[in-house]
Write an enzyme that holds these catalytic residues in place. Structure first.
Site, PDB file in Angstrom:
ATOM      1  N   ARG A 272       0.754  -1.034   0.368  1.00  0.00           N
ATOM      2  CA  ARG A 272      -0.037  -0.348   0.289  1.00  0.00           C
ATOM      3  C   ARG A 272       1.365   0.873  -0.257  1.00  0.00           C
ATOM      4  O   ARG A 272       0.439   2.153  -0.376  1.00  0.00           O
ATOM      5  CB  ARG A 272      -0.973  -0.219   0.942  1.00  0.00           C
TER       6      ARG A 272
ATOM      7  N   LYS B 238     -21.593 -13.961   1.791  1.00  0.00           N
ATOM      8  CA  LYS B 238     -22.195 -13.157   1.740  1.00  0.00           C
ATOM      9  C   LYS B 238     -23.140 -12.956   0.278  1.00  0.00           C
ATOM     10  O   LYS B 238     -22.896 -11.769   0.265  1.00  0.00           O
ATOM     11  CB  LYS B 238     -22.509 -12.443   2.515  1.00  0.00           C
TER      12      LYS B 238
ATOM     13  N   GLY C   7     -11.078  -7.595  -1.192  1.00  0.00           N
ATOM     14  CA  GLY C   7      -9.557  -7.928  -0.315  1.00  0.00           C
ATOM     15  C   GLY C   7      -9.764  -9.554  -0.244  1.00  0.00           C
ATOM     16  O   GLY C   7      -8.750  -9.977  -1.065  1.00  0.00           O
TER      17      GLY C   7
ATOM     18  N   GLY D 220     -13.493  -3.045   0.551  1.00  0.00           N
ATOM     19  CA  GLY D 220     -15.085  -2.033   0.837  1.00  0.00           C
ATOM     20  C   GLY D 220     -14.973  -1.059  -0.381  1.00  0.00           C
ATOM     21  O   GLY D 220     -16.201  -1.225  -1.354  1.00  0.00           O
TER      22      GLY D 220
HETATM   23  P1  ADP Z   1     -13.956 -10.299  -0.913  1.00  0.00           P
HETATM   24  O1  ADP Z   1     -13.494  -9.955   0.144  1.00  0.00           O
HETATM   25  O2  ADP Z   1     -13.069 -10.717  -2.327  1.00  0.00           O
HETATM   26  O3  ADP Z   1     -15.422  -9.606  -1.597  1.00  0.00           O
HETATM   27  P2  ADP Z   1     -16.147 -11.974   0.927  1.00  0.00           P
HETATM   28  O4  ADP Z   1     -15.563 -11.888   1.992  1.00  0.00           O
HETATM   29  O5  ADP Z   1     -17.483 -11.971   0.398  1.00  0.00           O
HETATM   30  O6  ADP Z   1     -14.892 -11.681  -0.524  1.00  0.00           O
HETATM   31  O7  ADP Z   1     -16.086 -13.530   1.092  1.00  0.00           O
HETATM   32  C1  ADP Z   1     -14.292 -13.876   1.353  1.00  0.00           C
HETATM   33  C2  ADP Z   1     -15.068 -15.167   2.667  1.00  0.00           C
HETATM   34  O8  ADP Z   1     -15.553 -16.473   1.436  1.00  0.00           O
HETATM   35  C3  ADP Z   1     -13.778 -16.033   2.652  1.00  0.00           C
HETATM   36  O9  ADP Z   1     -13.216 -15.914   4.034  1.00  0.00           O
HETATM   37  C4  ADP Z   1     -14.716 -17.760   2.856  1.00  0.00           C
HETATM   38  O10 ADP Z   1     -13.813 -18.093   3.440  1.00  0.00           O
HETATM   39  C5  ADP Z   1     -15.865 -17.462   2.842  1.00  0.00           C
HETATM   40  N1  ADP Z   1     -16.113 -18.879   1.978  1.00  0.00           N
HETATM   41  C6  ADP Z   1     -16.211 -18.741   0.263  1.00  0.00           C
HETATM   42  N2  ADP Z   1     -16.533 -20.097  -0.214  1.00  0.00           N
HETATM   43  C7  ADP Z   1     -17.743 -20.247   1.518  1.00  0.00           C
HETATM   44  C8  ADP Z   1     -18.204 -20.997   2.107  1.00  0.00           C
HETATM   45  N3  ADP Z   1     -18.373 -21.801   0.635  1.00  0.00           N
HETATM   46  N4  ADP Z   1     -18.700 -21.597   3.070  1.00  0.00           N
HETATM   47  C9  ADP Z   1     -18.590 -20.742   3.622  1.00  0.00           C
HETATM   48  N5  ADP Z   1     -17.484 -19.419   3.651  1.00  0.00           N
HETATM   49  C10 ADP Z   1     -17.150 -19.427   2.303  1.00  0.00           C
HETATM   50 MG    MG Z   2     -13.849  -9.856   2.668  1.00  0.00          MG
END
Ligand code: ADP
Ligand code: MG
Length: 397
Positions: free
Chosen positions: A42, A202, A353, A376
């Site tokens: 960063r 989610k 992230g 975010g």
């Molecule tokens: P990003 O940070 O790229 O936006 P998210 O924060 O939405 O991604 O999601 C990442 C998290 O989702 C990780 O910690 C991962 O372990 C969890 N995850 C992915 N697939 C599953 C699953 N099938 N069941 C539970 N958790 C999951």
């Molecule tokens: Mg995340």
């Protein structure tokens, strides 16, 4: 929206920095290890901005948050970050005292030091609460306001949201400009076919992004935990997989919208299944999800299905891993999809992230296109309304 921002916002070459001090808001919220910077990505990514201002006769005052301290906590001091910045810049970096009470902001502005840095902005309650005293003080330390803190621009914190209002001269640094240009490319007139890969935890986090991209992109490849809420909404048996029960209606609405718009909306057809997450040795692959099993990754057939779309794509947006990638046994799907994406000739933007972390861990980097530095913030941009800390720079004081 984003096109309008890029057309109207001021970038570094639009300013005359000669003899002036610029307040540069950066996101130096680096991973730390025993009070040393463990990953300087960063800091390194804003060096071009700082260098440009110094090389054009300007001086800077750099400000960032670091971690989430509640008020002053010595262990969250910005000093180790300032040292690393000094090393990368080959410049002396002087850190302002934490207690600004007796300080004269004008004397800091006029000081001989080319590079000043404020203490961790989160030490000041005003940063999150929007107390104008802090803004008034900070505004008198500089002539020009520059936002190069992409990863902090989705929040309405004082240093990104209220502070710019005190400056007539304000704009963005090279990092923010690069981020905005990358997102503009996938939000405005993207080359087709356009594939969105979405996963992660989610549906509720990503619903607005899906809604905004549904009319724009052609295919949607869905994995991660969010796939199970959507599968459940379709009436499939998902066993003990993670489902957001209060979002089933939203999920149904998304599926109907995708059908109405005639988009390919692809959910996993097979899964990596376990009874408990902490027993990766007992994982099985299957199309059916038996009672008591939960999906932790996409299966090989799904990888093949997704790959066929990825190979044809000219534009890809990826947000969210395909499984619990932190556990290597459940990272297979994410890794295979990452390989396909890096091999495809498509212009790719990766936001989120965890997604960026997963790709970097594989050694896949900027050659895929654009790896966003803001989790975010990147999601917020994909929702289509710009970012509070960027939009504010368009308004006159
Ligand atoms: P990003 O940070 O790229 O936006 P998210 O924060 O939405 O991604 O999601 C990442 C998290 O989702 C990780 O910690 C991962 O372990 C969890 N995850 C992915 N697939 C599953 C699953 N099938 N069941 C539970 N958790 C999951
Ligand atoms: Mg995340």
């Amino acid at each position: 929206m984003i096109k309008r921002i890029l057309d109207h916002i001021r970038t570094l070459p639009d300013f005359d920095f000669e003899g002036k001090r610029a307040f540069v808001r950066v996101d130096f919220n680096c991973p730390m290890d025993r009070r040393e910077v463990a990953d300087n990505t960063r800091i390194a990514s804003t060096i071009p901005t700082i260098r440009y201002i110094l090389d054009h006769g300007g001086r800077v005052i750099i400000a960032s948050h670091l971690g989430r301290p509640e008020g002053y906590e010595e262990e969250f001091s910005i000093k180790p970050v300032a040292r690393e910045l000094g090393r990368l810049l080959s410049e002396e970096v002087r850190v302002l005292p934490f207690d600004l009470g007796g300080e004269d902001p004008g004397s800091w502005k006029d000081s001989e030091n080319r590079v000043l840095m404020t203490e961790n902005l989160r030490f000041y309650s005003g940063e999150t609460r929007g107390d104008e005293d802090l803004a008034a003080f900070l505004s008198e330390t500089a002539d020009i306001y520059i936002n190069d803190a992409f990863g902090a621009s989705h929040r309405k914190h004082l240093s990104v949201y209220a502070l710019p209002g005190y400056f007539t001269e304000k704009g963005i640094g090279f990092l923010v400009e690069k981020e905005l240009k990358a997102f503009c490319k996938v939000l405005k007139d993207p080359e087709k076919p356009y594939t969105v890969i979405m996963g992660g935890s989610k549906v509720s986090d990503k619903i607005k992004v899906l809604e905004h991209l549904l009319p724009v992109a052609d295919q949607f490849l869905i994995g991660g935990a969010m796939a199970y809420t959507l599968l459940k909404a379709k009436g499939c048996d998902v066993g003990a997989s993670r489902v957001e029960k209060d979002r089933l209606d939203t999920a149904r609405r998304i599926l109907e919208e995708a059908e109405h718009l005639k988009k390919d909306f692809i959910l996993p057809v097979d899964h990596c299944l376990v009874k408990t997450v902490d027993r990766p040795g007992e994982k099985i692959y299957s199309r059916q999800i038996e009672t008591g099993y939960m999906g932790v990754d996409i299966g090989p057939e799904t990888v093949r299905l997704f790959s066929a779309f990825i190979r044809k794509a000219k534009t890809i947006v990826w947000n969210g891993p395909m499984g619990i990638f932190e556990i290597p046994d459940y990272a297979v799907g994410t890794n295979r999809v990452a390989e396909e994406v890096s091999r495809s000739g498509a212009y790719t933007v990766v936001g989120g992230g965890d997604s960026v972390r997963a790709l970097r861990a594989l050694g896949v980097g900027d050659e895929v296109g654009h790896m966003s530095t803001g989790g975010g913030a990147s999601l917020k941009l994909l929702e289509g309304n710009g970012l509070p800390g960027i939009n504010i720079l368009l308004e006159s004081p």
